[in-house]
Design a protein around this motif. Structure first.
Motif, mmCIF file in Angstrom:
data_model
loop_
_atom_site.group_PDB
_atom_site.id
_atom_site.type_symbol
_atom_site.label_atom_id
_atom_site.label_comp_id
_atom_site.label_asym_id
_atom_site.label_seq_id
_atom_site.Cartn_x
_atom_site.Cartn_y
_atom_site.Cartn_z
ATOM 1 N N LEU A 152 0.514 -11.733 -11.468
ATOM 2 C CA LEU A 152 0.021 -11.078 -10.260
ATOM 3 C C LEU A 152 1.096 -10.283 -9.554
ATOM 4 C CD1 LEU A 152 -2.227 -13.919 -8.839
ATOM 5 C CD2 LEU A 152 -2.981 -11.791 -9.901
ATOM 6 N N LEU A 153 2.348 -10.773 -9.605
ATOM 7 C CA LEU A 153 3.399 -10.139 -8.828
ATOM 8 C C LEU A 153 4.220 -9.134 -9.618
ATOM 9 C CD1 LEU A 153 4.661 -13.219 -6.808
ATOM 10 C CD2 LEU A 153 3.000 -11.492 -6.139
ATOM 11 N N ILE A 154 4.403 -9.382 -10.910
ATOM 12 C CA ILE A 154 5.217 -8.467 -11.703
ATOM 13 C C ILE A 154 4.413 -7.287 -12.199
ATOM 14 C CG2 ILE A 154 6.745 -8.285 -13.709
ATOM 15 C CD1 ILE A 154 7.783 -10.025 -11.485
ATOM 16 N N TYR A 155 3.118 -7.493 -12.466
ATOM 17 C CA TYR A 155 2.292 -6.409 -13.012
ATOM 18 C C TYR A 155 1.130 -6.120 -12.069
ATOM 19 C CZ TYR A 155 4.975 -7.755 -17.078
ATOM 20 O OH TYR A 155 5.982 -8.056 -17.930
ATOM 21 N N PRO A 156 1.335 -5.338 -11.018
ATOM 22 C CA PRO A 156 0.283 -5.073 -10.035
ATOM 23 C C PRO A 156 -0.666 -4.003 -10.501
ATOM 24 C CG PRO A 156 2.262 -3.883 -9.466
ATOM 25 C CD PRO A 156 2.602 -4.695 -10.680
ATOM 26 N N MET A 157 -1.695 -3.774 -9.664
ATOM 27 C CA MET A 157 -2.631 -2.682 -9.906
ATOM 28 C C MET A 157 -1.938 -1.366 -9.615
ATOM 29 S SD MET A 157 -5.411 -4.181 -10.850
ATOM 30 C CE MET A 157 -6.693 -2.954 -10.581
ATOM 31 N N PRO A 158 -2.430 -0.252 -10.173
ATOM 32 C CA PRO A 158 -1.801 1.048 -9.953
ATOM 33 C C PRO A 158 -1.816 1.426 -8.478
ATOM 34 C CG PRO A 158 -3.372 1.124 -11.756
ATOM 35 C CD PRO A 158 -3.539 -0.191 -11.101
ATOM 36 N N ILE A 159 -0.841 2.220 -8.062
ATOM 37 C CA ILE A 159 -0.725 2.670 -6.692
ATOM 38 C C ILE A 159 -1.667 3.833 -6.451
ATOM 39 C CG2 ILE A 159 0.871 3.729 -5.037
ATOM 40 C CD1 ILE A 159 3.092 2.184 -6.405
ATOM 41 N N ALA B 204 0.012 8.849 1.233
ATOM 42 C CA ALA B 204 -0.971 8.051 0.505
ATOM 43 C C ALA B 204 -0.376 6.759 -0.038
ATOM 44 C CB ALA B 204 -1.542 8.878 -0.645
ATOM 45 N N GLY B 205 -1.227 5.751 -0.174
ATOM 46 C CA GLY B 205 -0.832 4.508 -0.825
ATOM 47 C C GLY B 205 0.001 3.620 0.077
ATOM 48 N N ILE B 206 0.897 2.880 -0.543
ATOM 49 C CA ILE B 206 1.738 1.913 0.157
ATOM 50 C C ILE B 206 3.185 2.252 -0.144
ATOM 51 C CG2 ILE B 206 1.598 0.279 -1.772
ATOM 52 C CD1 ILE B 206 1.716 -1.978 0.308
ATOM 53 N N GLY B 207 4.060 2.167 0.867
ATOM 54 C CA GLY B 207 5.451 2.565 0.700
ATOM 55 C C GLY B 207 6.293 1.512 0.010
ATOM 56 N N ASN C 29 -0.143 -0.700 4.971
ATOM 57 C CA ASN C 29 1.024 -1.494 5.296
ATOM 58 C C ASN C 29 1.080 -2.722 4.404
ATOM 59 O OD1 ASN C 29 1.871 0.181 7.446
ATOM 60 N ND2 ASN C 29 0.381 -0.786 8.808
ATOM 61 N N ALA C 30 2.295 -3.245 4.237
ATOM 62 C CA ALA C 30 2.461 -4.457 3.444
ATOM 63 C C ALA C 30 1.810 -5.638 4.157
ATOM 64 C CB ALA C 30 3.928 -4.732 3.196
ATOM 65 N N GLU C 31 1.166 -6.525 3.388
ATOM 66 C CA GLU C 31 0.645 -7.781 3.908
ATOM 67 C C GLU C 31 1.552 -8.952 3.560
ATOM 68 O OE1 GLU C 31 -4.146 -6.968 3.874
ATOM 69 O OE2 GLU C 31 -3.227 -7.851 2.100
ATOM 70 N N ARG C 32 2.375 -8.742 2.548
ATOM 71 C CA ARG C 32 3.390 -9.711 2.159
ATOM 72 C C ARG C 32 4.285 -9.023 1.143
ATOM 73 N NH1 ARG C 32 0.901 -14.071 -2.141
ATOM 74 N NH2 ARG C 32 -0.130 -12.589 -3.533
ATOM 75 N N ARG D 43 8.820 -5.977 -4.005
ATOM 76 C CA ARG D 43 7.657 -5.093 -4.020
ATOM 77 C C ARG D 43 6.780 -5.423 -2.821
ATOM 78 N NH1 ARG D 43 4.032 -6.739 -8.301
ATOM 79 N NH2 ARG D 43 2.969 -7.829 -6.635
ATOM 80 N N ALA D 44 6.237 -4.393 -2.158
ATOM 81 C CA ALA D 44 5.311 -4.592 -1.043
ATOM 82 C C ALA D 44 3.894 -4.701 -1.592
ATOM 83 C CB ALA D 44 5.411 -3.424 -0.068
ATOM 84 N N ASP D 45 3.127 -5.698 -1.086
ATOM 85 C CA ASP D 45 1.767 -5.937 -1.566
ATOM 86 C C ASP D 45 0.771 -5.815 -0.421
ATOM 87 O OD1 ASP D 45 3.023 -6.484 -3.889
ATOM 88 O OD2 ASP D 45 2.501 -8.617 -3.967
ATOM 89 N N ASN D 46 -0.344 -5.123 -0.693
ATOM 90 C CA ASN D 46 -1.493 -5.124 0.214
ATOM 91 C C ASN D 46 -2.669 -5.573 -0.629
ATOM 92 O OD1 ASN D 46 -3.978 -4.149 1.512
ATOM 93 N ND2 ASN D 46 -2.592 -3.267 3.031
ATOM 94 N N ASP D 47 -2.896 -6.890 -0.678
ATOM 95 C CA ASP D 47 -3.922 -7.445 -1.559
ATOM 96 C C ASP D 47 -5.324 -7.050 -1.117
ATOM 97 O OD1 ASP D 47 -2.013 -8.772 -3.129
ATOM 98 O OD2 ASP D 47 -1.861 -10.349 -1.634
ATOM 99 N N THR D 48 -5.510 -6.848 0.166
ATOM 100 C CA THR D 48 -6.853 -6.522 0.668
ATOM 101 C C THR D 48 -7.368 -5.231 0.045
ATOM 102 O OG1 THR D 48 -6.349 -7.607 2.769
ATOM 103 C CG2 THR D 48 -8.199 -6.059 2.740
#
Length: 954
Positions: free
Chosen positions: A16-23, A179-182, A211-214, A268-273
């Motif tokens: 989940l953390l090393i291989y995220p969804m595309p930006i 666009a996306g997450i920084g 924005n990052a959620e975690r 890495r910054a994550d926005n799971d929502t």
């Protein structure tokens, strides 16, 4: 501890953390005006009704003219030249859109633009003068307008001349948010050398769509090559989720890392929502230092006499363990001059300094590693202390206690007590007393021990918990020391216990063996019965399985046969239906072939009959009609030609086309009557065609040569390889490669060529042959002759294993060296080499000259030369296959394809024709081959004889 992590949980974290969804890459915002019962709904659409046209917002036309629920009914009074203006509340607008329906008259809209500097430009007009431009299914103009590059839209004005309906207005703009997450930035590492903790710190990104959620924190000991771990700053919404700092404790890391290891980190910054995940930061690293934790609770006090006592606590929380301690002290002044006491026992927790002058001092105590080269100060910083007066004090003589008393047990020997001599006092012990006790009432003393260790045999010390102490005695001074420290030991004679245990164990083993034997017998009986039951059960199951398989197989065969029969009947029906659709006949393919063959035969017969008109008068333009006898012969001629087309097999009769010198016959078409004169043919057939004797080739010393046809397959393959290499030296590979590249030909390996379809193979071979021919054409004659000589070594028929390029070169060279102009430049030896390649033996040089001239005049012979290489390779198993065989094949194929055309392709006078003159102008090989095709020659002669004259088709 990492090793205690649940494996599945660790894998899930890594995935989940090393291989995220595309930006995400889009950043466009959209504002809409869809109207409702209150009217205009979006304050970003500022609407001005400049011409005070009547309008309403309602659902009257919901579902019609592009109206969805509420829509704008504008200019309901059908007034000319009504203007509606909309100004947009955002900047950076790049696209607008709307639906306009129910328009009957020309209308327009004007888009107001401005550049990046805010300067307005001339409006962009869009006119609609023809209502037919709308969507014919809905009567709606579905408008979308995109601003030119470098401009943005800020207003639009409409001009209408009748009642219209508007809905679904929108605009798109860039809100300045990326666009996306920084990506996080400025990743750094730091460490607490006392606790061993490692802290990483980073900066959060700002100005992005999400924005990052975690944050995900990945770490590795091999720069993320094979080892990958990851943690998160917290759960989404948790108290620590948005922390931009994370600390790894030594306790957490020490199961996987050690001193000297480098730990690599990335964030890495994550926005799971919204399934948004930034890129990983650049990697930061930290190498674990070989440093011990500094001591704590350092206390310093004056001794009873002049000096200092130091004591401390070592928690050993760092990554390394001290190998020694070092004390540094100096007078408390601006520039401290330090005095060092090094190599203090690493296990010590106290130290006394006796020789020190009075004064105010600063002290540091260092825990050292790396042989004292890396020392780490005490955790609570430097200590300040005042040393008492330096007035000398007379210290009374005394005997210090023994030090470092240690007690151990020696198997089957006893208890060993060991101690060190006193490190205090001014007297020296001469003997020692050893005390050991279980209580004050049960104490034993051993006197007059002269060494610093003593072993109490097990016979003198029963099992129990004992306390031990030692004191020294100086007989010279009649002085006793104080007692040493008093270690405690649980004494237990393991040897006595082991002996008892061994006896008990032997008895237990005997009883256990008896029980095991009984259980084994019972188990064996149970297993025997179980095996019998298993065999019986498996036998029944196998019989049931076999019966089930038999029934299933019978059913499968029945269904398969039913399916085969169904498919057969369906195929018959499909075949009949297909033929019916094409021909109108409900018939099978075999029936259709037979019918069409019969119809074609009737057509050919009629065509031959209708196309033949024979006249033997060479001076007149008309002739007399055929007699009954001549008509009969004509019909027989037609039948024979048809029979030849149906039965003559060019593979069975390799017929060579011969050149007959016959006087011209003029055939004239008639209108009413035709006069026919039968011209006799002189049938001077020799009793037997002349045979040409061919000698077996011999070498210069008279021994018979080994011909290419006498070689084994392995020898042929070796010889072909050698010839390929020799030819590649003559025809330079670089030049061929250059031509291939110019013609965009990609070389295909022979094993890959077999995977292509026949059509693809033919297309590729044709391209290679054309390119090779271009190169060979430019070769000097001597180079072409070199290739010819190489070919002669192996024989064209043996080239089946050669690659495509080699075959193409051989074909091109054969075509070149059989041209009249090329043959004219060859000497006798070179002509013979060419003749050998073509299969000529005797008179090879003369035969080459003849075939060159024939090929220049006769299309069939030219075709035979062009196709000689392919046909010779195809007939590699045919003995003595030569160019004459190819000429025969080509001529027979041409005759069978168009017998009339072949017969009338020349004008022939049949009078005074003798077969003895037929062979004039033929090569020696052609004469020899004529003996092999005497049957088709006689058949053709009978055709001519029955017709009475050669025919020409009009």
């Amino acid at each position: 501890m990492l090793r205690k992590f649940n494996t599945l949980a660790r894998l899930l974290i890594v995935l989940l953390l090393i291989y995220p969804m595309p930006i995400a890459i889009g950043a466009e915002q959209t504002e809409t005006e869809n109207f409702d019962s209150t009217g205009f709904t979006n304050s970003n659409f500022s609407v001005t009704n400049y011409s005070n046209a009547t309008y309403s917002i309602d659902t009257v036309y919901n579902g019609d003219y592009g109206c969805e629920n509420y829509c704008l009914n504008y200019n309901t009074g059908n007034t000319q030249n009504r203007m509606l203006q909309i100004t947009f509340g955002d900047t950076g607008i790049t696209e607008i859109g709307f639906d306009v329906g129910a328009v009957d008259y020309a209308w327009a809209y004007n888009v107001f633009l401005k550049d990046s500097n805010g300067t307005s430009s001339n409006p962009d007009w869009v006119n609609y003068n023809n209502p037919s431009n709308w969507n014919p299914a809905t009567y709606v103009f579905e408008e979308t307008y995109t601003a030119p590059t470098g401009y943005e839209i800020w207003r639009i004005e409409f001009t209408f001349n009748d009642y219209i309906i508007m809905d679904n207005a929108y605009y798109k703009y860039d809100d300045g948010i990326t666009a996306g997450i920084g990506d996080p930035s400025n990743l750094t590492t730091s460490a607490n050398l006392h606790s061993g903790a490692i802290t990483i710190d980073w900066d959060a990104a700002t100005g992005y769509q999400y924005n990052a959620e975690r944050y995900a924190v990945a770490f590795s000991n091999d720069n993320f090559q094979s080892m990958n771990y990851a943690v998160a700053t917290g759960n989404v919404g948790g108290a620590n989720a948005l922390n931009t700092e994370y600390t790894f404790t030594k306790t957490y890391l020490d199961s996987e890392f050690d001193v000297g290891d480098t730990i690599y980190f990335k964030i890495r910054a994550d926005n799971d929502t919204n399934s948004q995940y930034s890129n990983w930061t650049s990697i930061a690293s930290y190498t674990i230092q070989d440093v011990a934790s500094g001591v704590t609770n350092l206390t310093i006090s004056n001794t009873e006499y002049q000096g200092l006592d130091l004591s401390w606590t070592q928690s050993n929380t760092g990554w390394a363990t001290q190998t020694s301690y070092k004390i540094a002290y100096g007078l408390d002044q601006e520039n401290v001059s330090w005095t060092y006491i090094a190599d203090i026992d690493p296990t010590a927790t106290s130290y006394t300094i006796n020789d020190i002058n009075a004064g105010d001092y600063v002290f540091s105590l260092y825990a050292c590693t790396q042989n004292g080269s890396w020392c780490h100060g005490n955790q609570d910083g430097q200590k300040q202390v005042t040393v008492n007066s330096t007035t000398s004090v007379t210290i009374p003589a005394f005997l210090g206690p023994p030090m470092n008393t240690a007690v151990t047990q020696e198997y089957n020997v006893g208890v060993n007590v060991d101690w060190d001599v006193a490190n205090t006092g001014s007297l020296t012990a001469e003997t020692y007393e050893l005390y050991f006790r279980t209580s004050a009432e049960n104490e034993t003393v051993v006197y007059n021990i002269t060494e610093t260790e003593y072993t109490i045999p097990y016979a003198s010390i029963p099992n129990g918990t004992y306390e031990f102490s030692v004191r020294g005695y100086s007989s010279d001074d009649n002085a006793y020391s104080g007692f040493s420290t008093e270690p405690t030991l649980v004494v237990f004679n393991e040897k006595a216990k082991d002996d008892a245990d061994a006896a008990w164990q032997a008895e237990q083993d005997r009883l256990a063996q008896e029980e095991a034997d009984r259980i084994a017998r019972e188990k064996a009986e149970q297993e025997r019965k179980a095996e019998e039951e298993r065999i019986a059960r498996e036998k029944a199951e196998e019989e049931a399985r076999i019966e089930a398989e038999r029934l299933a197989e019978e059913e499968r065969i029945r269904l398969e046969q039913e399916e085969i029969e169904r498919q057969r009947l369906q195929a018959i029906e499909d075949e009949k239906q297909a033929n019916f659709a094409e021909t109108g006949y409900m018939e099978l393919d075999t029936e259709r072939d037979a019918r069409e063959l019969a119809e074609e035969q009737e057509r050919i017969e009629a065509e031959i009959k209708n196309s033949i008109n024979i006249n033997t008068d060479s001076d007149k333009g008309d002739g007399e009609p055929l007699t009954k006898e001549e008509e009969k012969k004509l019909e027989e001629l037609v039948n024979v030609i048809i029979e030849l087309q149906q039965t003559l097999d060019p593979e069975e009769y390799q017929v060579e086309e011969e050149v007959f010198e016959i006087k011209e016959i003029i055939i004239v078409p008639t209108t009413t009557t035709t006069t026919t004169t039968t011209i006799p043919i002189q049938e001077d057939f020799p009793d037997e065609l002349e045979k040409v004797e061919v000698d077996t080739p011999t070498s210069e010393d008279g021994e018979q040569k080994v011909l290419p046809t006498d070689l084994t397959d392995q020898e042929v393959e070796i010889l072909v390889t050698e010839v390929e290499e020799s030819i590649s030296e003559v025809v330079e590979v670089e030049e061929l490669t250059e031509v291939f590249e110019e013609n965009e030909i990609i070389i295909i390996e022979e094993d890959e060529l077999e995977d292509l379809s026949l059509e693809q193979q033919e297309e590729y071979i044709e391209q290679v042959e054309e390119a090779v021919a271009e190169v060979v054409k430019e070769l000097p004659i001597e180079k072409k002759v070199e290739v010819v000589k190489e070919i002669a070594k192996v024989s064209v028929q043996n080239l089946s294993t050669a690659d495509t390029q080699t075959k193409a070169i051989v074909k091109a060279v054969v075509q070149e060296v059989t041209k009249v102009e090329t043959v004219a430049e060859l000497d006798q030896e070179e002509k013979e080499a060419v003749g050998q390649v073509l299969g000529f033996k005797e008179n090879a040089a003369e035969d080459v000259e003849i075939i060159a001239k024939q090929a220049a005049k006769d299309v069939n012979i030219s075709t035979a030369v062009d196709e000689y290489v392919e046909r010779a390779i195809e007939n590699q198993d045919v003995e003595n296959f030569t160019l004459a065989d190819v000429v025969t094949e080509v001529q027979v194929e041409a005759f069978l394809t168009n017998p009339i055309g072949e017969l009338v392709s020349v004008n022939i006078e049949l009078s005074d024709v003798s077969l003895e003159s037929i062979s004039s102008g033929m090569t020696t090989d052609q004469k020899e081959k004529a003996q092999e095709v005497v049957v088709p020659v006689i058949i053709a002669s009978q055709i001519v004889a029955q017709a009475g004259a050669l025919i020409r088709r009009f």
